[in-house]
Design a protein around this motif. Structure first.
Motif, PDB file in Angstrom:
ATOM      1  N   PHE A 156      -4.957  10.907  -7.831  1.00 55.99           N
ATOM      2  CA  PHE A 156      -5.126  10.775  -6.384  1.00 55.99           C
ATOM      3  C   PHE A 156      -4.896   9.304  -6.067  1.00 55.99           C
ATOM      4  O   PHE A 156      -5.708   8.448  -6.392  1.00 55.99           O
ATOM      5  N   GLU A 157      -3.742   9.003  -5.476  1.00 57.99           N
ATOM      6  CA  GLU A 157      -3.376   7.604  -5.210  1.00 57.99           C
ATOM      7  C   GLU A 157      -3.671   7.282  -3.753  1.00 57.99           C
ATOM      8  O   GLU A 157      -3.097   7.876  -2.839  1.00 57.99           O
ATOM      9  N   LEU A 158      -4.551   6.316  -3.549  1.00 54.32           N
ATOM     10  CA  LEU A 158      -5.091   6.009  -2.217  1.00 54.32           C
ATOM     11  C   LEU A 158      -4.696   4.605  -1.772  1.00 54.32           C
ATOM     12  O   LEU A 158      -4.869   3.639  -2.513  1.00 54.32           O
ATOM     13  N   GLY A 173      -2.033  -6.321  -3.635  1.00 53.24           N
ATOM     14  CA  GLY A 173      -3.357  -5.835  -3.291  1.00 53.24           C
ATOM     15  C   GLY A 173      -4.221  -6.797  -2.502  1.00 53.24           C
ATOM     16  O   GLY A 173      -5.401  -6.537  -2.284  1.00 53.24           O
ATOM     17  N   VAL A 174      -3.661  -7.909  -2.043  1.00 59.80           N
ATOM     18  CA  VAL A 174      -4.467  -8.923  -1.367  1.00 59.80           C
ATOM     19  C   VAL A 174      -4.887  -8.471   0.036  1.00 59.80           C
ATOM     20  O   VAL A 174      -6.061  -8.527   0.393  1.00 59.80           O
ATOM     21  N   HIS A 175      -3.932  -8.007   0.844  1.00 58.04           N
ATOM     22  CA  HIS A 175      -4.255  -7.660   2.234  1.00 58.04           C
ATOM     23  C   HIS A 175      -4.475  -6.176   2.446  1.00 58.04           C
ATOM     24  O   HIS A 175      -4.989  -5.739   3.465  1.00 58.04           O
ATOM     25  N   ALA A 176      -4.071  -5.360   1.487  1.00 55.61           N
ATOM     26  CA  ALA A 176      -4.310  -3.919   1.485  1.00 55.61           C
ATOM     27  C   ALA A 176      -4.451  -3.519   0.022  1.00 55.61           C
ATOM     28  O   ALA A 176      -3.978  -4.225  -0.870  1.00 55.61           O
ATOM     29  N   GLN A 177      -5.109  -2.384  -0.230  1.00 56.81           N
ATOM     30  CA  GLN A 177      -5.434  -2.039  -1.605  1.00 56.81           C
ATOM     31  C   GLN A 177      -4.889  -0.658  -1.976  1.00 56.81           C
ATOM     32  O   GLN A 177      -4.823   0.242  -1.143  1.00 56.81           O
ATOM     33  N   ASN A 178      -4.512  -0.532  -3.254  1.00 56.08           N
ATOM     34  CA  ASN A 178      -4.036   0.721  -3.812  1.00 56.08           C
ATOM     35  C   ASN A 178      -4.951   1.105  -4.971  1.00 56.08           C
ATOM     36  O   ASN A 178      -5.084   0.361  -5.937  1.00 56.08           O
ATOM     37  N   TYR A 179      -5.590   2.276  -4.836  1.00 58.18           N
ATOM     38  CA  TYR A 179      -6.440   2.812  -5.897  1.00 58.18           C
ATOM     39  C   TYR A 179      -5.710   3.992  -6.544  1.00 58.18           C
ATOM     40  O   TYR A 179      -5.488   5.013  -5.899  1.00 58.18           O
ATOM     41  N   HIS A 180      -5.337   3.847  -7.797  1.00 54.72           N
ATOM     42  CA  HIS A 180      -4.646   4.889  -8.562  1.00 54.72           C
ATOM     43  C   HIS A 180      -5.738   5.646  -9.316  1.00 54.72           C
ATOM     44  O   HIS A 180      -6.067   5.331 -10.458  1.00 54.72           O
ATOM     45  N   ILE A 181      -6.300   6.675  -8.686  1.00 50.74           N
ATOM     46  CA  ILE A 181      -7.516   7.319  -9.170  1.00 50.74           C
ATOM     47  C   ILE A 181      -7.157   8.476 -10.105  1.00 50.74           C
ATOM     48  O   ILE A 181      -6.428   9.392  -9.721  1.00 50.74           O
ATOM     49  N   PHE A 182      -7.697   8.451 -11.303  1.00 55.06           N
ATOM     50  CA  PHE A 182      -7.399   9.469 -12.306  1.00 55.06           C
ATOM     51  C   PHE A 182      -8.285  10.694 -12.089  1.00 55.06           C
ATOM     52  O   PHE A 182      -9.510  10.576 -11.983  1.00 55.06           O
ATOM     53  N   THR A 183      -7.656  11.863 -12.025  1.00 57.01           N
ATOM     54  CA  THR A 183      -8.376  13.090 -11.694  1.00 57.01           C
ATOM     55  C   THR A 183      -8.167  14.156 -12.772  1.00 57.01           C
ATOM     56  O   THR A 183      -7.128  14.804 -12.785  1.00 57.01           O
ATOM     57  N   PRO A 184      -9.164  14.352 -13.624  1.00 54.54           N
ATOM     58  CA  PRO A 184     -10.334  13.480 -13.784  1.00 54.54           C
ATOM     59  C   PRO A 184     -10.021  12.330 -14.739  1.00 54.54           C
ATOM     60  O   PRO A 184      -8.975  12.308 -15.375  1.00 54.54           O
ATOM     61  N   TRP A 222      -2.475   8.642   1.259  1.00 53.68           N
ATOM     62  CA  TRP A 222      -2.659   9.010  -0.135  1.00 53.68           C
ATOM     63  C   TRP A 222      -1.559   9.946  -0.605  1.00 53.68           C
ATOM     64  O   TRP A 222      -0.840  10.539   0.193  1.00 53.68           O
ATOM     65  N   ALA A 223      -1.477  10.055  -1.909  1.00 56.15           N
ATOM     66  CA  ALA A 223      -0.548  10.988  -2.545  1.00 56.15           C
ATOM     67  C   ALA A 223      -1.248  11.617  -3.736  1.00 56.15           C
ATOM     68  O   ALA A 223      -2.113  10.997  -4.364  1.00 56.15           O
ATOM     69  N   ILE A 224      -0.879  12.858  -4.020  1.00 57.49           N
ATOM     70  CA  ILE A 224      -1.377  13.543  -5.210  1.00 57.49           C
ATOM     71  C   ILE A 224      -0.224  13.672  -6.183  1.00 57.49           C
ATOM     72  O   ILE A 224       0.816  14.252  -5.854  1.00 57.49           O
ATOM     73  N   ILE A 225      -0.384  13.081  -7.359  1.00 58.73           N
ATOM     74  CA  ILE A 225       0.637  13.151  -8.400  1.00 58.73           C
ATOM     75  C   ILE A 225       0.195  14.222  -9.393  1.00 58.73           C
ATOM     76  O   ILE A 225      -0.860  14.095 -10.029  1.00 58.73           O
ATOM     77  N   GLU A 236       6.949   8.544   4.065  1.00 54.39           N
ATOM     78  CA  GLU A 236       7.713   7.503   3.370  1.00 54.39           C
ATOM     79  C   GLU A 236       7.207   7.433   1.934  1.00 54.39           C
ATOM     80  O   GLU A 236       6.037   7.140   1.700  1.00 54.39           O
ATOM     81  N   HIS A 237       8.078   7.692   0.992  1.00 54.33           N
ATOM     82  CA  HIS A 237       7.668   7.762  -0.413  1.00 54.33           C
ATOM     83  C   HIS A 237       7.022   6.466  -0.887  1.00 54.33           C
ATOM     84  O   HIS A 237       6.051   6.484  -1.659  1.00 54.33           O
ATOM     85  N   THR A 238       7.531   5.328  -0.426  1.00 51.46           N
ATOM     86  CA  THR A 238       7.033   4.038  -0.928  1.00 51.46           C
ATOM     87  C   THR A 238       5.772   3.575  -0.213  1.00 51.46           C
ATOM     88  O   THR A 238       5.445   2.389  -0.243  1.00 51.46           O
ATOM     89  N   MET A 239       5.047   4.501   0.375  1.00 48.89           N
ATOM     90  CA  MET A 239       3.774   4.139   1.000  1.00 48.89           C
ATOM     91  C   MET A 239       2.836   3.503  -0.024  1.00 48.89           C
ATOM     92  O   MET A 239       1.967   2.700   0.349  1.00 48.89           O
ATOM     93  N   TYR A 240       2.981   3.838  -1.310  1.00 51.06           N
ATOM     94  CA  TYR A 240       2.094   3.302  -2.335  1.00 51.06           C
ATOM     95  C   TYR A 240       2.209   1.789  -2.453  1.00 51.06           C
ATOM     96  O   TYR A 240       1.311   1.136  -2.984  1.00 51.06           O
ATOM     97  N   GLY A 241       3.325   1.222  -1.964  1.00 46.79           N
ATOM     98  CA  GLY A 241       3.518  -0.219  -2.063  1.00 46.79           C
ATOM     99  C   GLY A 241       3.735  -0.911  -0.742  1.00 46.79           C
ATOM    100  O   GLY A 241       4.008  -2.101  -0.691  1.00 46.79           O
ATOM    101  N   ASN A 242       3.605  -0.162   0.367  1.00 49.40           N
ATOM    102  CA  ASN A 242       3.818  -0.753   1.685  1.00 49.40           C
ATOM    103  C   ASN A 242       2.834  -0.142   2.679  1.00 49.40           C
ATOM    104  O   ASN A 242       2.940   1.029   3.046  1.00 49.40           O
TER     105      ASN A 242
END
Length: 360
Positions: free
Chosen positions: A116-118, A151-162, A234-237, A256-262
């Motif tokens: 779960f990528e947030l 990750g300075v001005h916005a953050q990406n959490y690559h959450i492992f499920t589980p 978010w995205a679910i991989i 937009e696919h590149t939301m994880y980095g923008n």
């Protein structure tokens, strides 16, 4: 030439306008406000979230599979529900992630894991947030870009499920401290093994930051306020084969696919007021500011809730006021008991604060 015009030109026009329309996303979502006496316990149990109406759920119907590996959502393959919440007075975002998967892939120690990528951009500042998209081309994919930009001005959490045998999330950037207490907490509940099907419940909270460097000493938390929009995505991989390095689906809330980095591709989520059932009909509340310490002048600010027709302040020194937001000058130093009484069509309410107002 005629064949080109008749066959390819309409396709080019269609593709152009399709991209234009696809990039315009007018969706918005809601963030539920938990009452202060009903803050969820982070234990992987969704019981605390039953008070959140279904109108707050973001499900598979809002996601699209942008890798072309799946034509449509199939609940027998993957089914996800997400609820987002906040608590007034705390700069925290709470999440409930409930997911069914026909094949849970989480046995390996690296990135190959159902995820779960947030993305969190609470001040909606937008723009790239990982070094690969750094606007200064000389810093793209460099450690300088990693430490000063990602990750300075916005953050990406690559959450492992589980997350089994690994930390609950990877933070994309040089600030792994934001995933630990006192800035975050997480818990999961599941009873399946790698390769099996089943349902998982993930419950967590995080602290959003307007600025988060590689150490917390200069960090600036995002202020969460009622009716404010924040940026989330978010995205679910979905992996379905431990022997296949490629995922079986990338289900994206953004178009937009590149939301994880923008963070510009995040979507607005509104921090909602309390639902009516959790509000008092009338509730006296107030705060104060010392506006001139030398003259002992204090400004009192009404924060009461409900339909109010009258205010009665007792400043604790024998002086009263019927103004909504009075400024009072104390003649002597001391600790004072200040009382606000409010009244309206639906009753009365009182808020007394003992010795909060202390004057030198």
């Amino acid at each position: 030439m005629k064949l080109y015009k008749k066959t390819y030109l309409p396709l080019i026009v269609l593709l152009f306008f399709g991209i234009q329309a696809w990039s315009q996303d007018n969706r918005s979502f809601k963030v539920f406000q938990f009452p202060a006496n009903k803050i969820p316990t982070i234990d992987g149990n969704a019981e605390d979230w039953k008070i959140v109406p279904d109108s707050y759920v973001v499900g598979m119907n809002e996601l699209w599979e942008d890798s072309g590996k799946q034509t449509k959502a199939d609940s027998k393959n993957l089914d996800v529900r997400v609820k987002v919440a906040w608590v007034k007075g705390l700069n925290r975002l709470y999440f409930l992630y409930e997911a069914y998967d026909d094949y849970w892939d989480f046995s390996l120690p690296g990135l190959h894991n159902d995820t779960f990528e947030l993305i969190v951009d609470a001040d909606q500042s937008g723009g790239p947030l990982i070094e690969r998209f750094h606007p200064n081309k000389s810093l793209v994919n460099t450690m300088d870009g990693y430490f000063s930009f990602q990750g300075v001005h916005a953050q990406n959490y690559h959450i492992f499920t589980p997350a089994e045998g690994k930390d609950w999330t990877l933070v994309w950037g040089s600030q792994p401290w934001i995933k630990e207490l006192p800035y975050a907490n997480a818990a999961t509940n599941y009873n399946f093994k790698p390769g099996e099907s089943g349902k998982m419940t993930l419950e967590f909270w995080i602290t959003p930051f307007d600025y988060a460097g590689n150490t917390p000493d200069r960090a600036v938390e995002s202020l969460l306020e009622e009716n404010k929009n924040i940026g989330l995505c978010w995205a679910i991989i979905d992996y379905d084969d431990v022997n296949n390095e490629k995922n079986n689906g990338f289900w994206n809330l953004s178009k937009e696919h590149t939301m994880y980095g923008n963070a510009s591709y995040s979507l607005p989520f509104k921090l909602m007021p309390l639902e009516a059932e959790f509000k008092k009909a009338i509730d006296a509340k107030w705060i104060f500011n010392t506006v001139d310490i030398n003259r002992r002048m204090v400004a009192f600010i009404d924060k009461s809730v409900g339909e109010i027709q009258s205010w009665n302040w007792d400043f604790g020194d024998g002086i009263t006021s019927s103004e909504q937001n009075p400024i009072h000058q104390y003649k002597e130093a001391g600790k004072y008991i200040v009382v606000l009484n409010v009244a309206g069509p639906k009753g009365t309410s009182r808020m007394s604060k003992i010795w909060d107002v202390a004057i030198k």
